[in-house]
Write an enzyme that holds these catalytic residues in place. Structure first.
Site, PDB file in Angstrom:
ATOM      1  N   GLY A 136       5.881  10.953  15.619  1.00  0.00           N
ATOM      2  CA  GLY A 136       7.015  10.112  15.244  1.00  0.00           C
ATOM      3  C   GLY A 136       7.310  10.067  13.766  1.00  0.00           C
ATOM      4  N   ASP A 172       4.129  -1.873   9.419  1.00  0.00           N
ATOM      5  CA  ASP A 172       4.331  -2.952  10.397  1.00  0.00           C
ATOM      6  C   ASP A 172       3.037  -3.530  10.972  1.00  0.00           C
ATOM      7  OD1 ASP A 172       5.578  -0.370  12.653  1.00  0.00           O
ATOM      8  OD2 ASP A 172       3.502  -1.003  12.299  1.00  0.00           O
ATOM      9  N   CYS A 217       1.283  -9.394 -12.367  1.00  0.00           N
ATOM     10  CA  CYS A 217      -0.167  -9.283 -12.576  1.00  0.00           C
ATOM     11  C   CYS A 217      -0.879  -8.548 -11.436  1.00  0.00           C
ATOM     12  CB  CYS A 217      -0.774 -10.677 -12.767  1.00  0.00           C
ATOM     13  SG  CYS A 217      -0.827 -11.659 -11.256  1.00  0.00           S
ATOM     14  N   HIS A 277       1.286   3.578   3.012  1.00  0.00           N
ATOM     15  CA  HIS A 277       2.431   2.968   2.313  1.00  0.00           C
ATOM     16  C   HIS A 277       2.367   1.445   2.334  1.00  0.00           C
ATOM     17  CE1 HIS A 277       4.747   6.989   2.987  1.00  0.00           C
ATOM     18  NE2 HIS A 277       3.854   7.072   2.033  1.00  0.00           N
TER      19      HIS A 277
END
Ligand SMILES: CC(C)NC(=O)[C@H](Cc1c[nH]c2ccccc12)NC(=O)[C@H](CCCC/N=C(/NCCC(=O)O)S[C@H]1O[C@H](COP(=O)(O)OP(=O)(O)OC[C@H]2O[C@@H](n3cnc4c(N)ncnc43)[C@H](O)[C@@H]2O)[C@@H](O)[C@H]1O)NC(=O)OCc1ccccc1
Ligand SMILES: [Zn+2]
Length: 241
Positions: free
Chosen positions: A188, A104, A130, A119
């Protein structure tokens, strides 16, 4: 919440703090955690069903729309006191590395300088064929998904899907940071997704003090030296008091 004086001492004297975060650190900003993300029309899917190259090839428009709906949700919210406390710690301590599973971009929005995105980032797009990074204009084309102006391939969100390798440089720097850190915060995250979830175990195995911040128990309570049971947006600011 009273903190263990030993923890406060370790924090005050930390030479390098590594802060490992997951969806929970963004929950108080209004972004549902990964487990809860599939509300409404996406409720019938598991994250692993949508966040894969196979799902994209099966139904590129549906997967693109899922990410477009998440991007719109993220655009409407702001970093919370948890993100800001981590950014503030980064100013107060000698060295702080944020290692996040979140796509985010809220750590950077809160002012954290050194953020390793294991990630990827949902605000970036690349060509599925490509690999080229697409411009915002390309990604804004009215097609689902838009096409690459280089090779005509489909654009996909700049996130790491299940079954895909993590960005090599971000992973290398994350392991390096854990090897150098003397304190490790696990904030978290349910720590169920590998290889990211191996980092708290690595920290512990290297004798680094591990602190878990989560309102619920997780698989990594076992490797934590200190467990702070609460919401990161409430616990982290108090650590700065
Ligand atoms: C499900 C799991 C078992 N599967 C995996 O781990 C797989 C397969 C696998 C690999 N190795 C293994 C070993 C064993 C078993 C399985 C595997 N891993 C992969 O596929 C990885 C890639 C994994 C990355 C997938 N992408 C994501 N995200 C981006 C996309 C997108 O966002 O759409 S993963 C995604 O899910 C995970 C969700 O976990 P959390 O963030 O922790 O969120 P969750 O909702 O689970 O928990 C929230 C927590 O917060 C807490 N909380 C709630 N509110 C608060 C609050 N207010 N404050 C504090 N805490 C709070 C809750 O209590 C809870 O504990 C995050 O990592 C997130 O990034 N790739 C790969 O292995 O490639 C190979 C390879 C290698 C070389 C070459 C080619 C291929
Ligand atoms: Zn292309």
């Amino acid at each position: 919440m009273n903190f263990d004086p030993d923890l406060l001492d370790k924090l005050r004297n930390s030479r390098h703090l590594a802060v490992f975060t997951g969806a929970g650190v963004s929950a108080e900003s209004g972004i549902p955690t990964f487990r809860d993300a599939l509300a409404g029309l996406w409720a019938k899917y598991r994250p692993e069903d949508l966040a894969t190259p196979e799902a994209f090839l099966r139904d590129p428009a549906m997967v693109w729309q899922w990410y477009a709906s998440r991007r719109a949700a993220i655009a409407a919210i702001h970093p919370n006191p948890g993100h800001h406390a981590i950014a503030r710690l980064g100013q107060l301590l000698r060295r702080l590395t944020v290692i996040t599973q979140n796509v985010d971009g809220l750590h950077q929005a809160a002012g954290s300088g050194r953020v390793l995105e294991l990630h990827g980032n949902i605000h970036r797009n690349t060509c599925f064929a490509c690999g080229r990074e697409a411009t915002p204009e390309e990604a804004a084309q009215d097609a689902t998904p838009p096409l690459c102006q280089g090779c005509g391939g489909m654009l996909r969100p700049g996130v790491v899907w299940f079954g895909e390798a993590l960005p090599a440089e971000a992973w290398r720097q994350s392991v390096e940071a854990v090897e150098d850190a003397d304190l490790f915060f696990c904030v978290g995250t349910s720590s169920l997704v590998e290889p990211a979830a191996s980092l708290p175990r690595l920290a512990r195995s290297l004798g680094c003090a591990v602190v878990q911040i989560n309102p619920d128990a997780t698989a990594h309570d076992a490797v934590a030296d200190f467990i702070l049971r609460g919401k990161s947006g409430e616990v982290l600011p108090r650590l700065l008091d």
